[in-house]
Design an enzyme around this catalytic site. Structure first.
Site, PDB file in Angstrom:
ATOM      1  N   ASP A   1       0.825  -1.207   0.000  1.00  0.00           N
ATOM      2  CA  ASP A   1       0.000   0.000   0.000  1.00  0.00           C
ATOM      3  C   ASP A   1       0.860   1.258   0.000  1.00  0.00           C
ATOM      4  OD1 ASP A   1      -2.033  -1.721   0.106  1.00  0.00           O
ATOM      5  OD2 ASP A   1      -2.838  -1.082   2.057  1.00  0.00           O
TER       6      ASP A   1
ATOM      7  N   GLU B   1       3.896   1.635  -1.182  1.00  0.00           N
ATOM      8  CA  GLU B   1       4.516   1.849  -2.495  1.00  0.00           C
ATOM      9  C   GLU B   1       3.490   2.466  -3.449  1.00  0.00           C
ATOM     10  OE1 GLU B   1       7.852  -1.581  -3.187  1.00  0.00           O
ATOM     11  OE2 GLU B   1       5.836  -2.245  -2.688  1.00  0.00           O
TER      12      GLU B   1
ATOM     13  N   LEU C   1     -35.453  -9.178 -17.139  1.00  0.00           N
ATOM     14  CA  LEU C   1     -35.461 -10.590 -17.494  1.00  0.00           C
ATOM     15  C   LEU C   1     -36.763 -11.255 -17.084  1.00  0.00           C
ATOM     16  CD1 LEU C   1     -31.895 -11.614 -16.291  1.00  0.00           C
ATOM     17  CD2 LEU C   1     -32.679 -11.527 -18.653  1.00  0.00           C
TER      18      LEU C   1
ATOM     19  N   GLU D   1     -24.739 -17.559 -15.321  1.00  0.00           N
ATOM     20  CA  GLU D   1     -24.040 -16.583 -14.465  1.00  0.00           C
ATOM     21  C   GLU D   1     -24.815 -16.382 -13.176  1.00  0.00           C
ATOM     22  OE1 GLU D   1     -24.052 -13.006 -16.732  1.00  0.00           O
ATOM     23  OE2 GLU D   1     -23.234 -14.042 -18.479  1.00  0.00           O
TER      24      GLU D   1
ATOM     25  N   LYS E   1     -26.823 -14.232 -10.589  1.00  0.00           N
ATOM     26  CA  LYS E   1     -27.628 -13.011 -10.704  1.00  0.00           C
ATOM     27  C   LYS E   1     -27.325 -12.157  -9.480  1.00  0.00           C
ATOM     28  CE  LYS E   1     -32.238 -11.410 -11.862  1.00  0.00           C
ATOM     29  NZ  LYS E   1     -32.407 -10.403 -10.848  1.00  0.00           N
TER      30      LYS E   1
ATOM     31  N   LYS F   1     -34.854 -17.788 -10.333  1.00  0.00           N
ATOM     32  CA  LYS F   1     -34.847 -17.128  -9.024  1.00  0.00           C
ATOM     33  C   LYS F   1     -34.834 -18.154  -7.896  1.00  0.00           C
ATOM     34  CE  LYS F   1     -35.993 -13.073  -8.505  1.00  0.00           C
ATOM     35  NZ  LYS F   1     -36.159 -11.709  -8.886  1.00  0.00           N
TER      36      LYS F   1
ATOM     37  N   CYS G   1     -41.061  11.306  23.082  1.00  0.00           N
ATOM     38  CA  CYS G   1     -39.907  10.405  23.096  1.00  0.00           C
ATOM     39  C   CYS G   1     -40.071   9.384  24.228  1.00  0.00           C
ATOM     40  CB  CYS G   1     -38.636  11.215  23.289  1.00  0.00           C
ATOM     41  SG  CYS G   1     -37.176  10.211  23.576  1.00  0.00           S
TER      42      CYS G   1
ATOM     43  N   CYS H   1     -31.791  14.572  25.983  1.00  0.00           N
ATOM     44  CA  CYS H   1     -32.352  13.217  25.959  1.00  0.00           C
ATOM     45  C   CYS H   1     -31.265  12.193  26.301  1.00  0.00           C
ATOM     46  CB  CYS H   1     -32.930  12.919  24.577  1.00  0.00           C
ATOM     47  SG  CYS H   1     -33.490  11.216  24.386  1.00  0.00           S
TER      48      CYS H   1
HETATM   49  S1  IVH Z   1     -28.306  -9.963 -17.999  1.00  0.00           S
HETATM   50  C1  IVH Z   1     -31.657  -7.942 -20.897  1.00  0.00           C
HETATM   51  N1  IVH Z   1     -26.815 -10.952 -16.112  1.00  0.00           N
HETATM   52  O1  IVH Z   1     -30.889  -8.565 -13.117  1.00  0.00           O
HETATM   53  C2  IVH Z   1     -31.254  -8.002 -19.493  1.00  0.00           C
HETATM   54  N2  IVH Z   1     -28.494  -9.412 -15.513  1.00  0.00           N
HETATM   55  O2  IVH Z   1     -34.085  -8.308 -14.451  1.00  0.00           O
HETATM   56  C3  IVH Z   1     -29.913  -8.599 -19.410  1.00  0.00           C
HETATM   57  N3  IVH Z   1     -28.563  -8.872 -13.144  1.00  0.00           N
HETATM   58  O3  IVH Z   1     -31.624  -5.486 -14.269  1.00  0.00           O
HETATM   59  C4  IVH Z   1     -29.513  -8.727 -18.035  1.00  0.00           C
HETATM   60  N4  IVH Z   1     -26.882 -10.157 -12.533  1.00  0.00           N
HETATM   61  O4  IVH Z   1     -29.146  -5.748 -13.759  1.00  0.00           O
HETATM   62  C5  IVH Z   1     -27.839 -10.129 -16.399  1.00  0.00           C
HETATM   63  N5  IVH Z   1     -25.374 -11.876 -14.562  1.00  0.00           N
HETATM   64  C6  IVH Z   1     -26.391 -11.053 -14.841  1.00  0.00           C
HETATM   65  C7  IVH Z   1     -27.048 -10.303 -13.865  1.00  0.00           C
HETATM   66  C8  IVH Z   1     -28.108  -9.493 -14.239  1.00  0.00           C
HETATM   67  C9  IVH Z   1     -27.800  -9.300 -12.127  1.00  0.00           C
HETATM   68  C10 IVH Z   1     -29.684  -7.898 -13.049  1.00  0.00           C
HETATM   69  C11 IVH Z   1     -29.697  -6.927 -14.167  1.00  0.00           C
HETATM   70  C12 IVH Z   1     -31.155  -6.746 -14.547  1.00  0.00           C
HETATM   71  C13 IVH Z   1     -31.858  -7.739 -13.686  1.00  0.00           C
HETATM   72  C14 IVH Z   1     -32.762  -8.598 -14.550  1.00  0.00           C
END
Ligand code: IVH
Length: 662
Positions: free
Chosen positions: A30, A32, A80, A111, A113, A311, A405, A428
């Site tokens: 840090d 450096e 999505l 990926e 979410k 989800k 209060c 208080c």
């Molecule tokens: S792809 C066309 N990838 O989830 C939308 N979204 O309702 C493409 N989110 O608002 C989104 N991780 O911000 C994508 N790996 C991921 C994500 C991701 C979180 C969020 C994104 C979006 C919401 C989807």
């Protein structure tokens, strides 16, 4: 020569930023790093013309904004479609095959979410130029200055000069540790806690002062691209790889599979593992990998047909709300707390949950006696999601925030436009430690040696009940405090005595009037000059001061109308607080202030008024601009008054104008 050196230094710093913040593999210490950074700062100070907006020193940019500009996205930011079961995922796969050629092979990228805030980043020839929130999907807020404070966001892309334009999409989030730390700090300050990391991230990005944003532990993962010019990739996965090479933090644990059955397996694995991650995820996103296939599938107005969110089930439990207790935090905020019949929720027993504030209770129509649904995501404090209305018996009681209060019984205040109800009593007991800490702090009374531990002891032992009691302490009683050597006791007493001689501004600031910071305290000090005048000032007088907004004026007015404040002020007087009154001559009174006159005045001709302003050190100009401090409006004011209102410049009636120098 210098230009080359600066360029090299910047490259070096960028390299280390990436190693530290993006790849988590620092190569230097840090100190450096600090040395390099300071060297760059020094050069840039010497040659300001060589400072570029993408320089590592430009992450925190200047002044707070008034509001965010709106920007239209080049490509809409869609949301999505959600799937809650494996069956729904297989259904999604079938739909994809119906829309593509028979027996076409489809690869999927899976990926995490990330549970954060969706953002769009725009790069022109490899330089970060704009960043915005998703907003309504078509246009969002321009939060460029806030995003620049995120250290893992590259301001400059590696080998990006050839890319004419690139939109990168991602998620700003706060990790679990950062969130906990932030909430601990809030609780220490007695502020209302934040409900979850996503709210904390969203709230941070909405702050108008980038210096405040820089203090929040925001981080970024990118997960895709939007509009691009001058570059393309065949697949989503290859685009993510390229983003990684350019210096982005791409979300981890990305997997490519060749059918939805395999994707389902991955989803099930994560259902178990997700709580072990350092940040919150609310599911997984499954995307068709080939861009040509994505193009064929297209989008609806709401979401792409080539991606879906799987989800996770959120963890819920139901129980009975036995009572609502009101706690008073250290800043005086009243927080309603749900007292619950103990219930198990993802491994722990829950018997209390915060209800945040009165509005939240009203919005969810939560009544005492209700059966409520609790939810917990990761390690976050549980929240009451909603009420099971169908099992109401009619005996449930509607909650009302107390008017007083619960700790000190003084009347509580709810400011306009604010959700929090507060106790503002300077005496208080719930707030006394914090008030003393503020009172003794450097910009206030500057009492050296009065640290947090000593304050706690003084309060605990009943030696001080409010900040005026500090001036009745003697060496002997202080020396009784644990671990307090006689010498330190002596020093502390001397520091307390020394603090009696202070400036008016410091004293005003030390009183801890809500909304009054050191700058406002200085303004008030210069305007009123004595406590006598300040404490008797009218609301109109306060509101007429340009730096004092209506909320602050209200707060100052309320503060001095309170009985407890009068008691406290009398005691300070008795203790012998000496306020140094700076010699402001009448000539300086309007020093530097710019006035515009419109309409006719009763007491003066236009010329007399102008000469008077100038005599008091002010300036008169004929047109209203952003630089105008006051517009004095007499009878039949002209268009200058409209312009002043439009520019939100303070306008004064003749009476208010006279009150300014009297
Ligand atoms: S792809 C066309 N990838 O989830 C939308 N979204 O309702 C493409 N989110 O608002 C989104 N991780 O911000 C994508 N790996 C991921 C994500 C991701 C979180 C969020 C994104 C979006 C919401 C989807």
């Amino acid at each position: 020569m210098d230009q080359d050196k600066i360029k090299k230094l910047r490259q070096e710093i960028r390299h280390h930023d990436r190693k530290y913040y993006v790849e988590d593999q620092p190569e230097i210490t840090d100190s450096e790093y600090d040395r390099l950074y300071r060297e760059l700062e020094k050069f840039e100070k010497q040659f300001p013309s060589l400072v570029t907006p993408d320089s590592p020193t430009q992450r925190i940019a200047g002044e707070p904004l008034k509001e965010f500009k709106q920007v239209a996205h080049r490509v809409p930011m869609l949301s999505l479609e959600n799937a809650y079961s494996p069956e729904e995922l297989l259904e999604f796969e079938k739909r994809i095959h119906r829309n593509l050629k028979p027996r076409e092979v489809v690869e999927y990228v899976i990926e995490l979410k990330i549970d954060g805030v969706a953002i769009n980043l725009e790069y022109e020839r490899g330089v970060f130029i704009h960043g915005s929130t998703r907003g309504d999907g078509v246009k969002g807020d321009d939060i460029t200055v806030n995003l620049k404070t995120i250290k893992s966001l590259p301001l400059y892309l590696e080998n990006g000069e050839g890319i004419y334009l690139l939109e990168v999409r991602g998620e700003v989030y706060i990790d679990r540790k950062g969130f906990e730390k932030l909430n601990k700090e809030k609780s220490r300050n007695g502020d209302a806690l934040m409900a979850n990391p996503r709210n904390a991230a969203a709230g941070s990005l909405k702050l108008l002062d980038p210096r405040e944003v820089a203090k929040r532990p925001l981080n970024l993962f990118v997960h895709g691209i939007g509009h691009r010019e001058g570059i393309n990739w065949p697949t989503h996965y290859s685009a993510l790889e390229a983003l990684k090479h350019m210096g982005f933090r791409v979300s981890p644990f990305i997997k490519v599979v060749r059918n939805m059955k395999d994707a389902v397996k991955v989803c099930k694995e994560w259902e178990e593992k997700r709580e072990k991650l350092g940040f919150e995820v609310d599911g997984l996103v499954i995307k068709v990998n080939q861009f040509t296939q994505q193009g064929v599938l297209g989008s609806t107005t709401k979401s792409p047909r080539w991606a879906i969110a799987y989800k996770f089930q959120s963890k819920q439990a139901t129980t009975q709300l036995k009572d609502i207790e009101v706690q008073v935090g250290r800043t005086g905020t009243l927080t309603p707390v749900a007292i619950l019949k103990p219930v198990e929720l993802s491994g722990s027993t829950i018997s209390r949950a915060t209800l945040h504030n009165e509005d939240e209770i009203k919005r969810k129509d939560i009544r005492i006696g209700d059966r409520v649904i609790l939810e917990k995501g990761g390690e976050v404090i549980p929240k009451v999601v909603k009420v099971v209305e169908s099992v109401r018996t009619g005996k449930e009681k509607v909650f009302a925030m107390p008017g007083h209060c619960p700790v000190c019984s003084s009347a509580v205040i709810k400011e306009e436009g604010e959700v929090a109800t507060r106790c503002e009593n300077v005496r208080c007991p719930a707030q006394v430690e914090r008030r003393i800490r503020h009172f003794a702090s450097r910009n206030a009374m500057d009492i050296d040696g009065l640290g947090d531990a000593i304050i706690s002891q003084l309060v605990e032992r009943g030696m001080v009940r409010d900040y005026t009691d500090l001036y009745s302490l003697d060496k002997k009683s202080i020396a009784d405090i644990e671990r307090m050597a006689e010498k330190s006791a002596q020093n502390l007493i001397e520091a307390i005595v020394r603090s009696k001689e202070t400036t008016f501004a410091r004293f005003i600031f030390a009183l801890g009037i809500r909304h009054v910071g050191i700058h406002a305290a200085e303004v008030l000090g210069a305007r009123f000059r004595t406590m006598e005048k300040l404490s008797h000032s009218s609301l109109e007088e306060l509101e007429a001061i340009p730096e004092i907004g209506p909320t602050m004026a209200q707060s100052i007015f309320r503060f001095f109308r309170s009985k407890d404040t009068s008691k406290v002020l009398a005691r300070f007087k008795k203790a012998g607080i000496k306020i140094a009154v700076s010699k402001v001559t009448k000539a300086q009174k309007f020093g530097g202030l710019k006035f515009v006159l419109t309409g006719s005045l009763d007491g003066f001709t236009r010329g007399e008024a102008e000469r008077l302003i100038e005599k008091l050190g002010g300036k008169v100009s004929s047109s209203v601009s952003k630089k105008t401090d006051y517009v004095v409006a007499g009878h039949d004011p002209g268009s200058k008054l409209d312009r002043a209102r439009k520019l939100r410049i303070k306008t004064l009636s003749e009476k208010e104008f006279k009150a300014l120098w009297k």
